[in-house]
Design a protein around this motif. Sequence first.
Motif, short mmCIF file in Angstrom:
data_model
loop_
_atom_site.label_atom_id
_atom_site.label_comp_id
_atom_site.label_asym_id
_atom_site.label_seq_id
_atom_site.Cartn_x
_atom_site.Cartn_y
_atom_site.Cartn_z
N PRO A 55 -14.55 25.05 43.93
CA PRO A 55 -15.00 25.69 42.90
C PRO A 55 -16.55 26.05 43.07
CG PRO A 55 -14.40 23.87 42.10
CD PRO A 55 -13.78 23.80 43.35
N SER A 56 -16.98 27.11 42.64
CA SER A 56 -18.47 27.31 42.76
C SER A 56 -19.26 26.17 42.05
CB SER A 56 -18.93 28.62 42.19
OG SER A 56 -18.78 28.76 40.96
N ALA A 57 -20.60 25.96 42.16
CA ALA A 57 -21.26 24.90 41.53
C ALA A 57 -21.29 25.19 39.77
CB ALA A 57 -22.87 25.02 41.63
N THR A 58 -21.46 26.52 39.50
CA THR A 58 -21.27 27.15 37.99
C THR A 58 -19.97 26.80 37.56
OG1 THR A 58 -22.95 28.86 38.60
CG2 THR A 58 -21.82 29.00 36.43
N SER A 59 -18.87 27.00 38.16
CA SER A 59 -17.69 27.00 37.57
C SER A 59 -17.47 25.33 37.39
CB SER A 59 -16.53 27.47 38.59
OG SER A 59 -16.76 28.94 38.65
N PHE A 60 -17.77 24.62 38.33
CA PHE A 60 -17.65 23.15 38.30
C PHE A 60 -18.54 22.32 37.13
CE2 PHE A 60 -18.24 18.82 39.62
CZ PHE A 60 -16.77 18.26 40.05
N THR A 61 -19.69 22.95 37.04
CA THR A 61 -20.49 22.68 35.86
C THR A 61 -19.96 22.93 34.42
OG1 THR A 61 -22.44 22.89 37.23
CG2 THR A 61 -22.77 22.74 34.82
N VAL A 62 -19.27 24.09 34.45
CA VAL A 62 -18.70 24.46 33.16
C VAL A 62 -17.52 23.61 32.79
CG1 VAL A 62 -17.46 26.34 32.10
CG2 VAL A 62 -19.49 26.91 33.22
N ILE A 63 -16.58 23.45 33.82
CA ILE A 63 -15.71 22.54 33.69
C ILE A 63 -15.87 21.21 33.43
CG2 ILE A 63 -13.41 21.64 34.84
CD1 ILE A 63 -13.32 24.17 36.74
N ALA A 64 -17.00 20.56 33.96
CA ALA A 64 -17.40 19.30 33.74
C ALA A 64 -18.08 19.15 32.30
CB ALA A 64 -18.69 18.97 34.76
N ALA A 65 -18.56 20.20 31.79
CA ALA A 65 -19.28 20.18 30.31
C ALA A 65 -17.96 20.32 29.41
CB ALA A 65 -20.14 21.31 30.22
#
Length: 278
Positions: A55-65
Amino acid sequence: MAEHIIDTAVPPYRSGIAWGPVLGGAVVAVALTALLAAIGSGFGLASLSAYGGNPSATSFTVIAAIWLLVMQWVSSFFGGYLAGRLRPGWGGVHGDEVMFRDTACGLVAWATATLLIVAIVGSGATSLIGGAGRAAAGAMGSAASGAAQSASGAANTYLTDSLFRGGTPSAQETPAESKAEAGRILATAAVGDISQADHDYLAQMVAARTNMAPADAAKRVDAVIATEKQAVEKTKQAAEAARKAASSFALFTGFARLVGAFIACVAGAIGGRQRDAF
């Protein structure tokens, strides 16, 4: 809301905070946070692969959030609920005051759990730095000093090359010396634009070493400079994306903790109400 009967036998100095239930709720909240963090780490590692398709960095950050919010909701609710439910019920206290104290116990349990997590993470980082960090401190200092001296030396060498540069490349230079000088000139493109004089000199060096026509040598120099600038730009874009992702994650973390505090307060009030219902 129903009011409690006033009991004048209650000591006026009795604390409104029951630290036993608060600490118990905080410990449960910390344990649930550790459990959910381990589960989230497992899912996160499972979503990454060395073979691509990540996943992209943005997608990974959203999922982590989102997972961070879930962690805060679950751990804060159970911690606050236990703090309010296990707090001793007292007579002689107005119903609104009882609700406030239950809510406060939930909030204090959340705050205590947050401080425990920060202390645990901080102690782990401190231990790591105290062990490997102290052992590597001297090496890091030497490396930093060496890097600074190397950068300064490269800049001075480039200026020295410019100072003694003739109108055309010297035929007495070996291929290794020519490549080293060309590398020092190209290094200036990483921090700015290559001057026209350096560009022409590079084209002359390429033409002399490859027997290419001057026009073709100039085109090759332009292509190499363009490739270098693209690489620098990609590096900057990657750094900017990482900065934005880190900033977003920090904001999500703060928001999740704020939501966790609210949930702990509500859960404490719910636990207190169920305690008084029995």
